[in-house]
Design a protein around this motif. Sequence first.
Motif, PDB file in Angstrom:
ATOM      1  N   ILE A 157       0.831  -1.205   0.000  1.00 35.00           N
ATOM      2  CA  ILE A 157       0.000   0.000   0.000  1.00 35.00           C
ATOM      3  C   ILE A 157       0.867   1.258   0.000  1.00 35.00           C
ATOM      4  O   ILE A 157       0.614   2.206  -0.750  1.00 35.00           O
ATOM      5  N   ALA A 158       1.918   1.252   0.820  1.00 35.96           N
ATOM      6  CA  ALA A 158       2.810   2.419   0.873  1.00 35.96           C
ATOM      7  C   ALA A 158       3.474   2.655  -0.473  1.00 35.96           C
ATOM      8  O   ALA A 158       3.623   3.799  -0.909  1.00 35.96           O
ATOM      9  N   GLY A 159       3.880   1.578  -1.148  1.00 34.41           N
ATOM     10  CA  GLY A 159       4.529   1.714  -2.442  1.00 34.41           C
ATOM     11  C   GLY A 159       3.606   2.288  -3.500  1.00 34.41           C
ATOM     12  O   GLY A 159       3.992   3.166  -4.277  1.00 34.41           O
ATOM     13  N   VAL A 160       2.381   1.790  -3.549  1.00 33.73           N
ATOM     14  CA  VAL A 160       1.412   2.297  -4.522  1.00 33.73           C
ATOM     15  C   VAL A 160       1.116   3.770  -4.257  1.00 33.73           C
ATOM     16  O   VAL A 160       1.073   4.591  -5.180  1.00 33.73           O
ATOM     17  N   ARG A 161       0.939   4.118  -2.990  1.00 32.57           N
ATOM     18  CA  ARG A 161       0.669   5.511  -2.652  1.00 32.57           C
ATOM     19  C   ARG A 161       1.855   6.414  -3.019  1.00 32.57           C
ATOM     20  O   ARG A 161       1.677   7.526  -3.518  1.00 32.57           O
ATOM     21  N   ALA A 162       3.067   5.920  -2.760  1.00 32.10           N
ATOM     22  CA  ALA A 162       4.262   6.725  -3.020  1.00 32.10           C
ATOM     23  C   ALA A 162       4.417   7.033  -4.500  1.00 32.10           C
ATOM     24  O   ALA A 162       4.632   8.185  -4.891  1.00 32.10           O
ATOM     25  N   VAL A 163       4.333   6.004  -5.342  1.00 33.07           N
ATOM     26  CA  VAL A 163       4.556   6.247  -6.776  1.00 33.07           C
ATOM     27  C   VAL A 163       3.399   7.040  -7.382  1.00 33.07           C
ATOM     28  O   VAL A 163       3.595   7.825  -8.312  1.00 33.07           O
ATOM     29  N   ALA A 164       2.194   6.870  -6.854  1.00 28.59           N
ATOM     30  CA  ALA A 164       1.067   7.667  -7.344  1.00 28.59           C
ATOM     31  C   ALA A 164       1.281   9.140  -7.053  1.00 28.59           C
ATOM     32  O   ALA A 164       0.817  10.009  -7.793  1.00 28.59           O
TER      33      ALA A 164
ATOM     34  N   GLY B 230       4.162  10.523  -7.161  1.00 26.73           N
ATOM     35  CA  GLY B 230       5.318  10.980  -7.913  1.00 26.73           C
ATOM     36  C   GLY B 230       6.658  10.615  -7.321  1.00 26.73           C
ATOM     37  O   GLY B 230       7.702  11.074  -7.792  1.00 26.73           O
ATOM     38  N   ALA B 231       6.666   9.772  -6.283  1.00 22.95           N
ATOM     39  CA  ALA B 231       7.914   9.373  -5.643  1.00 22.95           C
ATOM     40  C   ALA B 231       8.389   8.033  -6.192  1.00 22.95           C
ATOM     41  O   ALA B 231       7.681   7.352  -6.935  1.00 22.95           O
ATOM     42  N   ALA B 232       9.613   7.674  -5.824  1.00 20.89           N
ATOM     43  CA  ALA B 232      10.116   6.325  -6.076  1.00 20.89           C
ATOM     44  C   ALA B 232       9.929   5.520  -4.793  1.00 20.89           C
ATOM     45  O   ALA B 232       9.874   6.083  -3.701  1.00 20.89           O
ATOM     46  N   TYR B 233       9.810   4.185  -4.927  1.00 21.11           N
ATOM     47  CA  TYR B 233       9.658   3.373  -3.724  1.00 21.11           C
ATOM     48  C   TYR B 233      10.416   2.061  -3.874  1.00 21.11           C
ATOM     49  O   TYR B 233      10.188   1.295  -4.803  1.00 21.11           O
ATOM     50  N   LEU B 234      11.313   1.827  -2.943  1.00 21.71           N
ATOM     51  CA  LEU B 234      12.018   0.553  -2.842  1.00 21.71           C
ATOM     52  C   LEU B 234      11.707  -0.015  -1.468  1.00 21.71           C
ATOM     53  O   LEU B 234      12.088   0.586  -0.464  1.00 21.71           O
ATOM     54  N   SER B 235      10.995  -1.138  -1.401  1.00 27.59           N
ATOM     55  CA  SER B 235      10.773  -1.723  -0.089  1.00 27.59           C
ATOM     56  C   SER B 235      12.143  -2.087   0.486  1.00 27.59           C
ATOM     57  O   SER B 235      13.060  -2.439  -0.258  1.00 27.59           O
TER      58      SER B 235
ATOM     59  N   VAL C 254      14.512  11.695  -1.400  1.00 30.00           N
ATOM     60  CA  VAL C 254      14.129  10.886  -2.559  1.00 30.00           C
ATOM     61  C   VAL C 254      14.389   9.412  -2.242  1.00 30.00           C
ATOM     62  O   VAL C 254      13.554   8.536  -2.492  1.00 30.00           O
ATOM     63  N   GLY C 255      15.555   9.136  -1.663  1.00 36.81           N
ATOM     64  CA  GLY C 255      15.888   7.765  -1.293  1.00 36.81           C
ATOM     65  C   GLY C 255      14.939   7.193  -0.257  1.00 36.81           C
ATOM     66  O   GLY C 255      14.679   5.986  -0.236  1.00 36.81           O
ATOM     67  N   ALA C 256      14.399   8.054   0.593  1.00 35.37           N
ATOM     68  CA  ALA C 256      13.458   7.611   1.617  1.00 35.37           C
ATOM     69  C   ALA C 256      12.046   7.426   1.075  1.00 35.37           C
ATOM     70  O   ALA C 256      11.150   7.018   1.804  1.00 35.37           O
ATOM     71  N   GLY C 257      11.853   7.733  -0.227  1.00 32.60           N
ATOM     72  CA  GLY C 257      10.559   7.484  -0.857  1.00 32.60           C
ATOM     73  C   GLY C 257       9.572   8.622  -0.787  1.00 32.60           C
ATOM     74  O   GLY C 257       8.382   8.424  -1.024  1.00 32.60           O
ATOM     75  N   LEU C 258      10.028   9.840  -0.503  1.00 34.98           N
ATOM     76  CA  LEU C 258       9.113  10.974  -0.412  1.00 34.98           C
ATOM     77  C   LEU C 258       8.840  11.559  -1.795  1.00 34.98           C
ATOM     78  O   LEU C 258       9.706  11.574  -2.665  1.00 34.98           O
ATOM     79  N   SER C 259       7.626  12.040  -1.985  1.00 32.92           N
ATOM     80  CA  SER C 259       7.257  12.726  -3.222  1.00 32.92           C
ATOM     81  C   SER C 259       7.787  14.146  -3.201  1.00 32.92           C
ATOM     82  O   SER C 259       8.266  14.637  -2.163  1.00 32.92           O
TER      83      SER C 259
END
Length: 217
Positions: free
Chosen positions: A112-119, A121-126, A165-170
Amino acid sequence: MISVLLADDEAMIRAGVKAILAADPEIDVVAEAADGREAVALVRAHRPQVALLDIRMPRLDGLAAAAQIRQLVPETAVVMLTTFGEDDYIARALGDGASGFLLKSGDPRELIAGVRAVAAGAAYLSPRVARRVLALGGERMARGPAARDRTATLTEREREVLALVGAGLSNAEIGRRLFLVEGTVKSYLSTIFSRLGVRNRVQAAIIAYEAGLVDAA
């Protein structure tokens, strides 16, 4: 509402992922595909905000599907679903424009966090995928200690932006954290990408991890 296309050739996996996403009232799975070609066609038809793609699929694998989606519907962010047995695929995907990598057996909250992050505009690496990505692609992209040398060319503020950005923030979240307007964040990112020689947020995030700016634990 975040619209999502879910593609996996295993019906049980699709059902499980869809059930997890359904727990978030702001996420809507608008279409499902059992292979890469169908995924591309459905993305063109529905234009979802996020395409969640299994890497291994018949007719057209997830990487090839992702490349077509990025070309045909660039506004759709692509997230790859991976397993630890697909290391070669993960390495190939690093430079292909994917916005995120998620582990099928990972914590449902990461999905859920990954989908929300990329939506957003962020990048997401679990975190667990990040460690594998670093082991596989970090040397090729950042050449280990050289990442610290590359980030040393950035200003203190640019390093702060890169770490987030590395932490997954938009962009919007980075702006709020650093008290910057979103346009200024975009300007910083353009400069950071140019100085680091990367093409997208995932590549920048990997260098942030390699340089020790983000905790991958």
